[in-house]
Scaffold this motif. Sequence first.
Motif, PDB file in Angstrom:
ATOM      1  N   ILE A  12       3.006  -1.273 -10.479  1.00  0.00           N
ATOM      2  CA  ILE A  12       2.316  -0.069 -10.958  1.00  0.00           C
ATOM      3  C   ILE A  12       2.801   1.165 -10.194  1.00  0.00           C
ATOM      4  CG2 ILE A  12       0.071   1.074 -11.010  1.00  0.00           C
ATOM      5  CD1 ILE A  12      -1.170  -1.668 -11.562  1.00  0.00           C
ATOM      6  N   ILE A  13       2.864   1.064  -8.871  1.00  0.00           N
ATOM      7  CA  ILE A  13       3.286   2.213  -8.056  1.00  0.00           C
ATOM      8  C   ILE A  13       4.766   2.507  -8.279  1.00  0.00           C
ATOM      9  CG2 ILE A  13       3.553   3.013  -5.686  1.00  0.00           C
ATOM     10  CD1 ILE A  13       1.076   1.377  -4.981  1.00  0.00           C
ATOM     11  N   ARG A  14       5.570   1.468  -8.375  1.00  0.00           N
ATOM     12  CA  ARG A  14       7.007   1.689  -8.609  1.00  0.00           C
ATOM     13  C   ARG A  14       7.238   2.385  -9.964  1.00  0.00           C
ATOM     14  NH1 ARG A  14      11.643  -1.035 -10.725  1.00  0.00           N
ATOM     15  NH2 ARG A  14      10.269  -2.527 -11.762  1.00  0.00           N
ATOM     16  N   LEU A  60      -6.570  -2.905  -0.207  1.00  0.00           N
ATOM     17  CA  LEU A  60      -5.476  -3.590   0.483  1.00  0.00           C
ATOM     18  C   LEU A  60      -4.273  -3.785  -0.441  1.00  0.00           C
ATOM     19  CD1 LEU A  60      -7.494  -6.300   2.472  1.00  0.00           C
ATOM     20  CD2 LEU A  60      -6.456  -4.217   3.362  1.00  0.00           C
ATOM     21  N   SER A  61      -4.531  -4.093  -1.698  1.00  0.00           N
ATOM     22  CA  SER A  61      -3.432  -4.312  -2.645  1.00  0.00           C
ATOM     23  C   SER A  61      -2.631  -3.036  -2.871  1.00  0.00           C
ATOM     24  CB  SER A  61      -3.980  -4.825  -3.980  1.00  0.00           C
ATOM     25  OG  SER A  61      -4.678  -6.034  -3.810  1.00  0.00           O
ATOM     26  N   LEU A  62      -3.326  -1.910  -2.993  1.00  0.00           N
ATOM     27  CA  LEU A  62      -2.607  -0.649  -3.210  1.00  0.00           C
ATOM     28  C   LEU A  62      -1.801  -0.253  -1.969  1.00  0.00           C
ATOM     29  CD1 LEU A  62      -5.291   1.373  -5.199  1.00  0.00           C
ATOM     30  CD2 LEU A  62      -3.182   0.357  -6.070  1.00  0.00           C
ATOM     31  N   LEU A  63      -2.369  -0.487  -0.774  1.00  0.00           N
ATOM     32  CA  LEU A  63      -1.623  -0.161   0.442  1.00  0.00           C
ATOM     33  C   LEU A  63      -0.372  -1.040   0.577  1.00  0.00           C
ATOM     34  CD1 LEU A  63      -4.563   0.338   2.985  1.00  0.00           C
ATOM     35  CD2 LEU A  63      -3.140   2.093   1.914  1.00  0.00           C
ATOM     36  N   LEU A  64      -0.551  -2.358   0.431  1.00  0.00           N
ATOM     37  CA  LEU A  64       0.608  -3.247   0.508  1.00  0.00           C
ATOM     38  C   LEU A  64       1.571  -3.006  -0.648  1.00  0.00           C
ATOM     39  CD1 LEU A  64      -1.189  -6.574   1.532  1.00  0.00           C
ATOM     40  CD2 LEU A  64       0.170  -5.063   2.990  1.00  0.00           C
ATOM     41  N   GLY A  65       1.015  -2.686  -1.824  1.00  0.00           N
ATOM     42  CA  GLY A  65       1.871  -2.411  -2.981  1.00  0.00           C
ATOM     43  C   GLY A  65       2.731  -1.173  -2.774  1.00  0.00           C
ATOM     44  N   ALA A  66       2.189  -0.161  -2.069  1.00  0.00           N
ATOM     45  CA  ALA A  66       2.982   1.042  -1.789  1.00  0.00           C
ATOM     46  C   ALA A  66       4.173   0.699  -0.894  1.00  0.00           C
ATOM     47  CB  ALA A  66       2.101   2.104  -1.141  1.00  0.00           C
ATOM     48  N   VAL A  67       3.931  -0.160   0.103  1.00  0.00           N
ATOM     49  CA  VAL A  67       5.030  -0.561   0.996  1.00  0.00           C
ATOM     50  C   VAL A  67       6.086  -1.351   0.223  1.00  0.00           C
ATOM     51  CG1 VAL A  67       5.614  -1.928   3.031  1.00  0.00           C
ATOM     52  CG2 VAL A  67       3.502  -0.573   2.998  1.00  0.00           C
ATOM     53  N   LEU A  68       5.637  -2.300  -0.583  1.00  0.00           N
ATOM     54  CA  LEU A  68       6.599  -3.106  -1.342  1.00  0.00           C
ATOM     55  C   LEU A  68       7.320  -2.279  -2.401  1.00  0.00           C
ATOM     56  CD1 LEU A  68       4.518  -6.379  -1.725  1.00  0.00           C
ATOM     57  CD2 LEU A  68       6.630  -6.090  -0.438  1.00  0.00           C
ATOM     58  N   ALA A  69       6.625  -1.297  -2.990  1.00  0.00           N
ATOM     59  CA  ALA A  69       7.288  -0.422  -3.966  1.00  0.00           C
ATOM     60  C   ALA A  69       8.388   0.395  -3.288  1.00  0.00           C
ATOM     61  CB  ALA A  69       6.258   0.496  -4.618  1.00  0.00           C
TER      62      ALA A  69
END
Length: 330
Positions: A195-197, A103-112
Amino acid sequence: MPPSAKAVTPQYLSKEPPAAGIGADDADLAAAVAAASRPVVRRRRPGMWVLTAVVLVLTVFSVLSVAKNPAMEWSVVGDYFFSSSVLEGLWLSVWVTVLVTVLSLLLGAVLAAMRLSQQPVLRGLAWGYVWIFRSVPLLVQLLVWFNIGYLYPKLSFGIPWGPTFVEAPAREVMTAVLAALLGLTLHETAYATEIIRGGLLSVDAGQREAAHALSLSPLFTFTRIVLPQAMRAILPSAGSLLVGTLKATSMLSVIAVADLLYSVQIIYNRTFQIIPLLTVACIWYLIVTSVLSVGQWGIEKHFARGTSRTVGRRNLWRSRTTRTSQAVEA
């Protein structure tokens, strides 16, 4: 070796001046040939060997000191290592870790994507989210979500300032496990966003411009050009995020979630065998972390195909031999 090479003597190995007809370029070439054919002699470092021996002695002493300490009670460790309560706590820690990380990686991708957007409002909202949830300690966030009923006695779902579709008391909806999932996910999403950004920014902008010049679609450019390269920068940090989430589940014991640590706490509060039970938890954390690290290594190796610059000894010898022969023949 070709006959022409025998007439060439390295200038720095010979005390005689270069023979007539042999210029400075030929002497440099001969020096390069001689240097390439000399064996590599390792530099001796006695201080490094002494330091290594001291570290090994201290490590062996520390391990034996712990292993032979009668207070460890290894028999108790063996008795509770596979007990049902410990395994149930371990299973809860593992599935919470996996679910929170996904869930963190999915939401993190959107926020990035919002942080890299050209829209200043979206950029500001994403920056504010990362600022707040990365600044407040995880333990405080867990306590806030667990006691959200004091702030909102009833939780409802509907249209803002409009009709309400569903409504229920907060103490019935916000269980300890749900509070743990919310607190961990929102906290880890802030780190996943950065991290993703960082991984997306590591890809050179010129590659996007080249893809645009070739009339490639934005989706194709992102999925086939940008993302595979960004993954090499994202995966090591994402692996650390996964391991960090596993260890962060130990904080769930403060809101009475029966994770691995809480399970062993219940046992040693009854038997007063604190160190052996904590050793059981430590060993299980080490095992799960090692398994996750092996999986991370395999995924990193998959995305690093074609980028390794490691040269084997046989290939290095062939390369040196080829370059030497080419230099002599030239």
